[in-house]
Design a protein around this motif. Structure first.
Motif, PDB file in Angstrom:
ATOM      1  N   ARG A   1      -6.807  -0.595  -9.435  1.00  0.00           N
ATOM      2  CA  ARG A   1      -5.832  -1.559  -9.953  1.00  0.00           C
ATOM      3  C   ARG A   1      -4.419  -1.238  -9.485  1.00  0.00           C
ATOM      4  O   ARG A   1      -3.552  -2.087  -9.522  1.00  0.00           O
ATOM      5  CB  ARG A   1      -5.879  -1.586 -11.465  1.00  0.00           C
ATOM      6  N   SER A   2      -4.191  -0.013  -9.045  1.00  0.00           N
ATOM      7  CA  SER A   2      -2.842   0.383  -8.631  1.00  0.00           C
ATOM      8  C   SER A   2      -2.588   0.166  -7.139  1.00  0.00           C
ATOM      9  O   SER A   2      -1.508   0.462  -6.657  1.00  0.00           O
ATOM     10  CB  SER A   2      -2.592   1.854  -8.992  1.00  0.00           C
ATOM     11  N   ASN A   3      -3.579  -0.339  -6.396  1.00  0.00           N
ATOM     12  CA  ASN A   3      -3.355  -0.647  -4.983  1.00  0.00           C
ATOM     13  C   ASN A   3      -3.975  -2.004  -4.655  1.00  0.00           C
ATOM     14  O   ASN A   3      -4.681  -2.586  -5.461  1.00  0.00           O
ATOM     15  CB  ASN A   3      -3.884   0.461  -4.064  1.00  0.00           C
ATOM     16  N   CYS A   4      -3.712  -2.503  -3.483  1.00  0.00           N
ATOM     17  CA  CYS A   4      -4.217  -3.827  -3.069  1.00  0.00           C
ATOM     18  C   CYS A   4      -5.432  -3.719  -2.162  1.00  0.00           C
ATOM     19  O   CYS A   4      -5.799  -4.689  -1.497  1.00  0.00           O
ATOM     20  CB  CYS A   4      -3.107  -4.588  -2.339  1.00  0.00           C
ATOM     21  N   LEU A   5      -6.070  -2.551  -2.115  1.00  0.00           N
ATOM     22  CA  LEU A   5      -7.226  -2.383  -1.232  1.00  0.00           C
ATOM     23  C   LEU A   5      -8.418  -3.200  -1.724  1.00  0.00           C
ATOM     24  O   LEU A   5      -8.699  -3.233  -2.919  1.00  0.00           O
ATOM     25  CB  LEU A   5      -7.628  -0.912  -1.152  1.00  0.00           C
ATOM     26  N   THR A   6      -9.125  -3.839  -0.776  1.00  0.00           N
ATOM     27  CA  THR A   6     -10.339  -4.570  -1.153  1.00  0.00           C
ATOM     28  C   THR A   6     -11.575  -3.699  -1.012  1.00  0.00           C
ATOM     29  O   THR A   6     -12.604  -3.991  -1.594  1.00  0.00           O
ATOM     30  CB  THR A   6     -10.532  -5.824  -0.281  1.00  0.00           C
ATOM     31  N   LYS A   7     -11.464  -2.647  -0.188  1.00  0.00           N
ATOM     32  CA  LYS A   7     -12.574  -1.719  -0.006  1.00  0.00           C
ATOM     33  C   LYS A   7     -12.008  -0.351   0.355  1.00  0.00           C
ATOM     34  O   LYS A   7     -10.811  -0.204   0.571  1.00  0.00           O
ATOM     35  CB  LYS A   7     -13.539  -2.222   1.070  1.00  0.00           C
TER      36      LYS A   7
ATOM     37  N   PHE B   1       0.848  -1.186   0.000  1.00  0.00           N
ATOM     38  CA  PHE B   1       0.000   0.000   0.000  1.00  0.00           C
ATOM     39  C   PHE B   1       0.882   1.233   0.000  1.00  0.00           C
ATOM     40  O   PHE B   1       2.028   1.208   0.430  1.00  0.00           O
ATOM     41  CB  PHE B   1      -0.975  -0.001   1.184  1.00  0.00           C
ATOM     42  N   ASP B   2       0.324   2.320  -0.510  1.00  0.00           N
ATOM     43  CA  ASP B   2       1.019   3.594  -0.610  1.00  0.00           C
ATOM     44  C   ASP B   2       0.904   4.334   0.717  1.00  0.00           C
ATOM     45  O   ASP B   2      -0.203   4.591   1.194  1.00  0.00           O
ATOM     46  CB  ASP B   2       0.402   4.408  -1.747  1.00  0.00           C
ATOM     47  N   ILE B   3       2.026   4.690   1.301  1.00  0.00           N
ATOM     48  CA  ILE B   3       2.047   5.383   2.591  1.00  0.00           C
ATOM     49  C   ILE B   3       1.883   6.905   2.426  1.00  0.00           C
ATOM     50  O   ILE B   3       1.627   7.619   3.387  1.00  0.00           O
ATOM     51  CB  ILE B   3       3.344   5.028   3.355  1.00  0.00           C
ATOM     52  N   GLY B   4       1.985   7.395   1.178  1.00  0.00           N
ATOM     53  CA  GLY B   4       1.939   8.829   0.913  1.00  0.00           C
ATOM     54  C   GLY B   4       0.730   9.561   1.476  1.00  0.00           C
ATOM     55  O   GLY B   4       0.881  10.594   2.131  1.00  0.00           O
ATOM     56  N   PRO B   5      -0.501   9.061   1.268  1.00  0.00           N
ATOM     57  CA  PRO B   5      -1.664   9.766   1.809  1.00  0.00           C
ATOM     58  C   PRO B   5      -1.652   9.866   3.335  1.00  0.00           C
ATOM     59  O   PRO B   5      -2.053  10.876   3.903  1.00  0.00           O
ATOM     60  CB  PRO B   5      -2.850   8.932   1.326  1.00  0.00           C
ATOM     61  N   LEU B   6      -1.161   8.826   4.009  1.00  0.00           N
ATOM     62  CA  LEU B   6      -1.089   8.850   5.469  1.00  0.00           C
ATOM     63  C   LEU B   6      -0.070   9.882   5.949  1.00  0.00           C
ATOM     64  O   LEU B   6      -0.335  10.661   6.861  1.00  0.00           O
ATOM     65  CB  LEU B   6      -0.737   7.461   6.011  1.00  0.00           C
TER      66      LEU B   6
END
Length: 103
Positions: free
Chosen positions: A69-75, A40-45
């Motif tokens: 498609r660019s992240n592994c989030l399911t929701k 996951f991308d830590i940038g937004p956090l």
């Protein structure tokens, strides 16, 4: 490189982890990888932490990240303010070397 681990679930075909992982001084330019199976991308956090949201009421949603498609989030994942800390809850789908699964 920083490493954090969850506990081991033995003899459980459908394990559920409620572990809280703390990452200190993350690099905003690199995704966080969980054993190479999800990232996951830590940038937004990090961006939310730089806003210095002191004084926000508990539960204030600072931003949300949609699965793509660019992240592994399911929701949908929310970054929010709680008890003087910026937090993020997320559910990640495993992508390699496994038939199926979520973290």
């Amino acid at each position: 490189m920083q490493r954090v681990e969850t506990h081991v679930m033995v003899n459980n075909v459908n394990p559920e982890w409620g572990d809280k992982l703390r990452i200190v001084s993350p690099s905003q330019s690199h995704p966080v990888s969980l054993n190479g199976e999800a990232e996951f991308d830590i940038g937004p956090l990090v961006g939310a932490m730089k806003m210095n949201p002191n004084g926000f009421p508990n539960g204030t949603i600072i931003t949300r990240i949609l699965p793509s498609r660019s992240n592994c989030l399911t929701k949908e994942s929310f970054i929010f303010w709680k008890d003087g800390m910026v937090m993020q809850k997320m559910c990640l789908k495993l992508k390699k070397n496994v038939e199926c699964g979520e973290i």
